[in-house]
Motif scaffolding. Structure first.
Motif, PDB file in Angstrom:
ATOM      1  N   GLU A   1      -3.953   2.731   3.821  1.00  0.00           N
ATOM      2  CA  GLU A   1      -4.964   3.681   4.846  1.00  0.00           C
ATOM      3  C   GLU A   1      -4.336   3.925   5.965  1.00  0.00           C
ATOM      4  OE1 GLU A   1      -8.927   1.668   4.958  1.00  0.00           O
ATOM      5  OE2 GLU A   1      -9.274   1.886   2.817  1.00  0.00           O
ATOM      6  N   GLU A   2      -3.878   2.807   6.728  1.00  0.00           N
ATOM      7  CA  GLU A   2      -3.399   2.952   8.096  1.00  0.00           C
ATOM      8  C   GLU A   2      -2.189   3.865   8.052  1.00  0.00           C
ATOM      9  OE1 GLU A   2      -2.983  -0.813   9.483  1.00  0.00           O
ATOM     10  OE2 GLU A   2      -4.891  -1.427   9.585  1.00  0.00           O
ATOM     11  N   THR A   3      -1.347   3.812   7.018  1.00  0.00           N
ATOM     12  CA  THR A   3      -0.063   4.539   6.986  1.00  0.00           C
ATOM     13  C   THR A   3      -0.457   6.117   6.606  1.00  0.00           C
ATOM     14  OG1 THR A   3       1.209   2.865   5.935  1.00  0.00           O
ATOM     15  CG2 THR A   3       1.991   5.082   5.513  1.00  0.00           C
TER      16      THR A   3
ATOM     17  N   THR B   1      -5.378  -2.057   2.729  1.00  0.00           N
ATOM     18  CA  THR B   1      -5.519  -1.479   4.054  1.00  0.00           C
ATOM     19  C   THR B   1      -4.476  -0.673   4.874  1.00  0.00           C
ATOM     20  OG1 THR B   1      -7.333  -3.244   4.351  1.00  0.00           O
ATOM     21  CG2 THR B   1      -6.642  -2.248   6.514  1.00  0.00           C
ATOM     22  N   ASN B   2      -3.391  -1.534   4.730  1.00  0.00           N
ATOM     23  CA  ASN B   2      -2.151  -0.887   5.301  1.00  0.00           C
ATOM     24  C   ASN B   2      -1.726   0.402   4.921  1.00  0.00           C
ATOM     25  OD1 ASN B   2      -1.752  -2.935   7.322  1.00  0.00           O
ATOM     26  ND2 ASN B   2      -0.541  -4.376   5.941  1.00  0.00           N
TER      27      ASN B   2
ATOM     28  N   GLY C   1       2.186  -0.996   3.227  1.00  0.00           N
ATOM     29  CA  GLY C   1       1.212  -0.324   2.624  1.00  0.00           C
ATOM     30  C   GLY C   1       1.430  -0.144   0.925  1.00  0.00           C
TER      31      GLY C   1
ATOM     32  N   GLY D   1      -3.574   7.521   7.443  1.00  0.00           N
ATOM     33  CA  GLY D   1      -4.071   7.826   8.634  1.00  0.00           C
ATOM     34  C   GLY D   1      -5.443   7.883   8.253  1.00  0.00           C
ATOM     35  N   ILE D   2      -6.329   6.723   8.915  1.00  0.00           N
ATOM     36  CA  ILE D   2      -7.595   6.766   8.479  1.00  0.00           C
ATOM     37  C   ILE D   2      -8.327   7.857   9.300  1.00  0.00           C
ATOM     38  CG2 ILE D   2      -9.697   5.241   9.049  1.00  0.00           C
ATOM     39  CD1 ILE D   2      -7.880   2.872   8.454  1.00  0.00           C
TER      40      ILE D   2
END
Length: 92
Positions: free
Chosen positions: A48-50, A45-46, A30, A52-53
């Motif tokens: 965002e995933e880290t 994008t990573n 991220g 917590g979308i």
């Protein structure tokens, strides 16, 4: 990234930054870029995933404190009484 291409206008800026954006987005880690006032400028994008979308709503200008506060408030990982100390520990 933003200052690097600041002198370019419209289409030229997009042509110059698109490959850079693509490269950043395929990184496995991220990545987020903040300004001197701790406000979010860009992320991949990573990141965002880290964060917590769905738990955190990222947007340009949000501060790291606001991001962690949203994470604490919208997830079950932090008890309500422990939220502010948890947030402060992450942005210290």
């Amino acid at each position: 990234m933003l200052k690097l291409f600041a002198g370019l206008g419209g289409r030229n800026r997009r042509q110059a930054t698109d490959p850079l954006r693509e490269a950043v987005d395929v990184m496995t880690d991220g990545l987020a870029i903040y300004d001197a006032d701790d406000r979010l400028l860009a992320w991949n994008t990573n990141y965002e995933e880290t964060m917590g979308i769905g738990v955190v709503t990222l947007h340009v200008g949000i501060t790291a404190t606001e991001i962690f506060r949203q994470r604490a408030e919208n997830s079950s990982m932090v008890e309500q009484a422990d939220r502010e100390p948890w947030v402060r520990a992450r942005v210290a």
